[in-house]
Design a protein around this motif. Sequence first.
Motif, PDB file in Angstrom:
ATOM      1  N   MET A  16     -43.058 -16.161 -26.932  1.00  0.00           N
ATOM      2  CA  MET A  16     -41.759 -16.172 -26.271  1.00  0.00           C
ATOM      3  C   MET A  16     -40.699 -15.534 -27.158  1.00  0.00           C
ATOM      4  SD  MET A  16     -41.841 -19.870 -24.397  1.00  0.00           S
ATOM      5  CE  MET A  16     -40.366 -19.732 -23.436  1.00  0.00           C
ATOM      6  N   LYS A  17     -40.751 -15.804 -28.451  1.00  0.00           N
ATOM      7  CA  LYS A  17     -39.791 -15.193 -29.381  1.00  0.00           C
ATOM      8  C   LYS A  17     -39.930 -13.684 -29.382  1.00  0.00           C
ATOM      9  CE  LYS A  17     -37.850 -18.369 -32.450  1.00  0.00           C
ATOM     10  NZ  LYS A  17     -36.566 -18.251 -31.797  1.00  0.00           N
ATOM     11  N   VAL A  18     -41.170 -13.212 -29.452  1.00  0.00           N
ATOM     12  CA  VAL A  18     -41.412 -11.764 -29.442  1.00  0.00           C
ATOM     13  C   VAL A  18     -40.937 -11.166 -28.112  1.00  0.00           C
ATOM     14  CG1 VAL A  18     -43.208  -9.986 -29.451  1.00  0.00           C
ATOM     15  CG2 VAL A  18     -43.296 -11.857 -31.114  1.00  0.00           C
ATOM     16  N   ALA A  19     -41.271 -11.810 -27.001  1.00  0.00           N
ATOM     17  CA  ALA A  19     -40.900 -11.299 -25.681  1.00  0.00           C
ATOM     18  C   ALA A  19     -39.383 -11.261 -25.500  1.00  0.00           C
ATOM     19  CB  ALA A  19     -41.540 -12.154 -24.586  1.00  0.00           C
ATOM     20  N   LEU A  20     -38.684 -12.301 -25.933  1.00  0.00           N
ATOM     21  CA  LEU A  20     -37.223 -12.311 -25.813  1.00  0.00           C
ATOM     22  C   LEU A  20     -36.607 -11.172 -26.611  1.00  0.00           C
ATOM     23  CD1 LEU A  20     -36.447 -16.132 -26.060  1.00  0.00           C
ATOM     24  CD2 LEU A  20     -36.151 -14.656 -24.072  1.00  0.00           C
ATOM     25  N   GLY A  21     -37.121 -10.940 -27.802  1.00  0.00           N
ATOM     26  CA  GLY A  21     -36.624  -9.842 -28.616  1.00  0.00           C
ATOM     27  C   GLY A  21     -36.825  -8.503 -27.935  1.00  0.00           C
ATOM     28  N   LEU A  22     -37.993  -8.313 -27.345  1.00  0.00           N
ATOM     29  CA  LEU A  22     -38.291  -7.047 -26.670  1.00  0.00           C
ATOM     30  C   LEU A  22     -37.415  -6.843 -25.435  1.00  0.00           C
ATOM     31  CD1 LEU A  22     -42.184  -7.014 -26.996  1.00  0.00           C
ATOM     32  CD2 LEU A  22     -40.531  -5.606 -28.265  1.00  0.00           C
ATOM     33  N   VAL A  23     -37.130  -7.917 -24.707  1.00  0.00           N
ATOM     34  CA  VAL A  23     -36.250  -7.818 -23.537  1.00  0.00           C
ATOM     35  C   VAL A  23     -34.872  -7.338 -23.972  1.00  0.00           C
ATOM     36  CG1 VAL A  23     -34.958  -9.202 -21.845  1.00  0.00           C
ATOM     37  CG2 VAL A  23     -37.431  -9.459 -22.050  1.00  0.00           C
ATOM     38  N   HIS A  24     -34.326  -7.939 -25.013  1.00  0.00           N
ATOM     39  CA  HIS A  24     -32.982  -7.557 -25.466  1.00  0.00           C
ATOM     40  C   HIS A  24     -32.939  -6.136 -26.008  1.00  0.00           C
ATOM     41  CE1 HIS A  24     -31.087 -11.329 -24.673  1.00  0.00           C
ATOM     42  NE2 HIS A  24     -31.905 -12.009 -25.455  1.00  0.00           N
ATOM     43  N   ILE A  25     -34.004  -5.692 -26.607  1.00  0.00           N
ATOM     44  CA  ILE A  25     -34.027  -4.334 -27.173  1.00  0.00           C
ATOM     45  C   ILE A  25     -34.245  -3.282 -26.094  1.00  0.00           C
ATOM     46  CG2 ILE A  25     -35.316  -2.770 -28.677  1.00  0.00           C
ATOM     47  CD1 ILE A  25     -35.856  -5.226 -30.495  1.00  0.00           C
ATOM     48  N   PHE A  26     -35.177  -3.498 -25.189  1.00  0.00           N
ATOM     49  CA  PHE A  26     -35.603  -2.434 -24.283  1.00  0.00           C
ATOM     50  C   PHE A  26     -35.028  -2.482 -22.873  1.00  0.00           C
ATOM     51  CE2 PHE A  26     -38.998  -2.388 -27.512  1.00  0.00           C
ATOM     52  CZ  PHE A  26     -38.795  -1.083 -27.954  1.00  0.00           C
ATOM     53  N   ARG A  27     -34.495  -3.598 -22.436  1.00  0.00           N
ATOM     54  CA  ARG A  27     -33.897  -3.630 -21.104  1.00  0.00           C
ATOM     55  C   ARG A  27     -32.585  -2.837 -21.128  1.00  0.00           C
ATOM     56  NH1 ARG A  27     -34.086  -8.890 -17.264  1.00  0.00           N
ATOM     57  NH2 ARG A  27     -35.837  -7.869 -16.277  1.00  0.00           N
ATOM     58  N   ALA A  28     -32.308  -2.096 -20.082  1.00  0.00           N
ATOM     59  CA  ALA A  28     -31.137  -1.208 -20.055  1.00  0.00           C
ATOM     60  C   ALA A  28     -29.837  -1.954 -20.345  1.00  0.00           C
ATOM     61  CB  ALA A  28     -31.057  -0.493 -18.707  1.00  0.00           C
ATOM     62  N   ASP A  29     -29.699  -3.160 -19.832  1.00  0.00           N
ATOM     63  CA  ASP A  29     -28.476  -3.929 -20.076  1.00  0.00           C
ATOM     64  C   ASP A  29     -28.631  -4.916 -21.225  1.00  0.00           C
ATOM     65  OD1 ASP A  29     -30.113  -5.867 -18.952  1.00  0.00           O
ATOM     66  OD2 ASP A  29     -28.604  -6.587 -17.530  1.00  0.00           O
ATOM     67  N   GLY A  30     -29.737  -4.831 -21.948  1.00  0.00           N
ATOM     68  CA  GLY A  30     -29.983  -5.738 -23.061  1.00  0.00           C
ATOM     69  C   GLY A  30     -30.181  -7.178 -22.622  1.00  0.00           C
ATOM     70  N   GLY A  31     -30.328  -7.390 -21.334  1.00  0.00           N
ATOM     71  CA  GLY A  31     -30.452  -8.747 -20.798  1.00  0.00           C
ATOM     72  C   GLY A  31     -29.098  -9.404 -20.591  1.00  0.00           C
ATOM     73  N   ALA A  32     -28.021  -8.711 -20.910  1.00  0.00           N
ATOM     74  CA  ALA A  32     -26.689  -9.308 -20.816  1.00  0.00           C
ATOM     75  C   ALA A  32     -26.330  -9.682 -19.378  1.00  0.00           C
ATOM     76  CB  ALA A  32     -25.642  -8.370 -21.403  1.00  0.00           C
ATOM     77  N   GLN A  33     -26.485  -8.741 -18.455  1.00  0.00           N
ATOM     78  CA  GLN A  33     -26.131  -9.028 -17.063  1.00  0.00           C
ATOM     79  C   GLN A  33     -27.317  -9.590 -16.290  1.00  0.00           C
ATOM     80  OE1 GLN A  33     -23.719  -6.073 -15.281  1.00  0.00           O
ATOM     81  NE2 GLN A  33     -24.048  -6.781 -13.201  1.00  0.00           N
ATOM     82  N   SER A  34     -28.498  -9.025 -16.494  1.00  0.00           N
ATOM     83  CA  SER A  34     -29.660  -9.425 -15.700  1.00  0.00           C
ATOM     84  C   SER A  34     -30.172 -10.820 -16.052  1.00  0.00           C
ATOM     85  CB  SER A  34     -30.789  -8.404 -15.864  1.00  0.00           C
ATOM     86  OG  SER A  34     -31.152  -8.288 -17.225  1.00  0.00           O
ATOM     87  N   VAL A  35     -30.018 -11.239 -17.282  1.00  0.00           N
ATOM     88  CA  VAL A  35     -30.501 -12.560 -17.691  1.00  0.00           C
ATOM     89  C   VAL A  35     -29.344 -13.531 -17.919  1.00  0.00           C
ATOM     90  CG1 VAL A  35     -31.802 -13.834 -19.445  1.00  0.00           C
ATOM     91  CG2 VAL A  35     -32.572 -11.559 -18.746  1.00  0.00           C
ATOM     92  N   SER A  36     -28.355 -13.099 -18.689  1.00  0.00           N
ATOM     93  CA  SER A  36     -27.259 -13.996 -19.080  1.00  0.00           C
ATOM     94  C   SER A  36     -26.079 -13.986 -18.120  1.00  0.00           C
ATOM     95  CB  SER A  36     -26.773 -13.639 -20.485  1.00  0.00           C
ATOM     96  OG  SER A  36     -27.795 -13.860 -21.422  1.00  0.00           O
ATOM     97  N   THR A  37     -26.110 -13.186 -17.089  1.00  0.00           N
ATOM     98  CA  THR A  37     -25.072 -13.056 -16.060  1.00  0.00           C
ATOM     99  C   THR A  37     -23.694 -12.680 -16.608  1.00  0.00           C
ATOM    100  OG1 THR A  37     -24.426 -15.403 -15.928  1.00  0.00           O
ATOM    101  CG2 THR A  37     -26.293 -14.698 -14.543  1.00  0.00           C
TER     102      THR A  37
END
Length: 154
Positions: free
Chosen positions: A29-50
């Motif tokens: 989960m730690k590795v996956a969360l890091g990869l989401v923040h690095i590679f997702r276009a919005d860094g997970g800011a809008q898509s995950v953290s709203t």
Amino acid sequence: MSRILPPRADNRFRGHAAALWLFVPLTFMKVALGLVHIFRADGGAQSVSTMPLDAYPAGAAQNIIGLMARMGLEQLLLGLLFVVVLLRYRALVPLMYAVAVAHYAAQYAIASMKPLALAGTSGASTMHMVIGAISALGLLLSLAGPGYRRAPNY
């Protein structure tokens, strides 16, 4: 304290076996969360953290995305350290659990002092509570295993 900082960092896990099994998904989960923040276009800011990135000026949104990616790098590096501990230095699993518990407790305290302005309920908050609870349970289990009752072979 010698259970968290053992005199020898070998691959012998002395805690309860359930703690080791809980450490595996926590690591991934730690590795996956890091990869989401690095590679997702919005860094997970809008898509995950709203975070309402589309309501911000382009420069402000880009800064948030960049900060999320940097946070992801830290999570990825910590996750990779967890992988190394899992594969080679299992005696340090209690230390990694202690780091994870301290991380989530500090993150909760900082979020209470400096809350984020979000467009809705963050999808990450529930996941972080679950990860924090698993980390706390894993820490307790890793410190209370049958391997501590036997005399160490140093």
